[in-house]
Design an enzyme around this catalytic site. Sequence first.
Site, PDB file in Angstrom:
ATOM      1  N   ARG A 144     -10.652  41.744 -23.915  1.00 42.30           N
ATOM      2  CA  ARG A 144     -10.621  42.548 -22.727  1.00 42.30           C
ATOM      3  C   ARG A 144      -9.265  42.380 -22.175  1.00 42.30           C
ATOM      4  NH1 ARG A 144     -16.399  40.125 -20.222  1.00 42.30           N
ATOM      5  NH2 ARG A 144     -17.559  40.809 -22.079  1.00 42.30           N
ATOM      6  N   ARG A 158     -10.785  34.276 -17.363  1.00 42.65           N
ATOM      7  CA  ARG A 158     -10.165  35.574 -17.385  1.00 42.65           C
ATOM      8  C   ARG A 158      -9.373  35.982 -18.693  1.00 42.65           C
ATOM      9  NH1 ARG A 158     -12.321  38.233 -13.290  1.00 42.65           N
ATOM     10  NH2 ARG A 158     -12.851  36.791 -11.503  1.00 42.65           N
ATOM     11  N   GLU A 230     -19.847  31.906 -13.531  1.00 42.40           N
ATOM     12  CA  GLU A 230     -20.868  32.713 -14.257  1.00 42.40           C
ATOM     13  C   GLU A 230     -20.572  32.302 -15.776  1.00 42.40           C
ATOM     14  OE1 GLU A 230     -20.800  36.819 -16.236  1.00 42.40           O
ATOM     15  OE2 GLU A 230     -19.874  36.917 -14.261  1.00 42.40           O
ATOM     16  N   SER A 233     -24.796  36.693 -18.509  1.00 43.92           N
ATOM     17  CA  SER A 233     -25.158  37.775 -17.826  1.00 43.92           C
ATOM     18  C   SER A 233     -26.366  38.400 -18.823  1.00 43.92           C
ATOM     19  CB  SER A 233     -24.067  39.035 -17.316  1.00 43.92           C
ATOM     20  OG  SER A 233     -23.398  38.534 -16.122  1.00 43.92           O
ATOM     21  N   ARG A 270     -16.408  29.467 -20.216  1.00 47.31           N
ATOM     22  CA  ARG A 270     -16.874  28.813 -19.062  1.00 47.31           C
ATOM     23  C   ARG A 270     -18.013  27.773 -19.437  1.00 47.31           C
ATOM     24  NH1 ARG A 270     -16.567  32.808 -14.868  1.00 47.31           N
ATOM     25  NH2 ARG A 270     -14.398  33.891 -15.140  1.00 47.31           N
TER      26      ARG A 270
END
Length: 322
Positions: A144, A158, A230, A233, A270
């Site tokens: 990403r 990130r 987080e 999801s 994470r």
Amino acid sequence: GDAEKNKEISKWGKIPKIKDPKGHLELGEALDIIDMKRATKIAGAGFYILKGKGAKLQRALVQFMLDFHIKNGFVEINPPQLVNKKTAFGTGNLPKFEDQLYNTRDELALIPTAEVPVTNIYSDEVLRESDLPKKFCSFTECYRTEAGRKAGEEGLFRLHQFEKVEMVYLCKPEESYDFLEEMTGYAEQILKQLEIPHKRIWLATADAGFSSAKTYDLEVWSPAMNRYLECSSCSNCTDFQARRMNTRFQSKDGFKFIHTLNGSGLALPRLMIALIENNQQKDGSIKIPKALWKYTGFKEIKPEQPKKEKKVVKKSKASKKK
């Protein structure tokens, strides 16, 4: 509403009482298992290197999670990690999130998650009703651009490249919301087995993903940051992706679009942060959760002890003559 309207559904685990907790990067560098500086030298910001027991710990997590999902009836998929534009459109990544994708010179894109290729496996196909549901798990690298990456978030935050185990469901419409609860429950079971404090959040409309009709986030506790992060999801996309992919099934009442679901089961960065920080000891070592012992082959990661210099004993002249 936006993120301020998110609802906490449940919370699990006791937050450990750690005096002056250290962050995962400080701990990782001291233990020589994380190297951000050399990763930046090699590739730039947003990349990381795991070394020695750190690399083995992440590999153990991957194997543990894949084994967990396979035992629960998932079929493991090793998909292409480059996809064409039609595939990226099918899951809703194009055109809305084009700025988040890394594109190649031949108009392929590196996948941002295994959801993209795995959900598209049956694009432009008609499945039999008896073939549903289909449950897949997949371990891949994820890429990403992280446009809008926040400053000051050091360590495994990130990233431009990271690893993740993904869950994907293809099912009949009337089953999708029950499967969302099942999928999220599986992700929670993994966190419980790893003894990581976490909570489940139901996302408000404006905070949910573009393709999602309903999303739960699972957030893990970070002692150093004193907040939840987080790490998963889980989303029900109903027939949104199926219409883009043209994936249907033959029912008694004719052709119908399937429903698709996807969820992190789990994302590694994470998870590594929470595991390292919540299991830190006073001497700087990291305890390994019991569920991983058979995968790691070790129960803790200790700081290296300085090597003692060997004393050289000089022989006297008299002993040399003898």
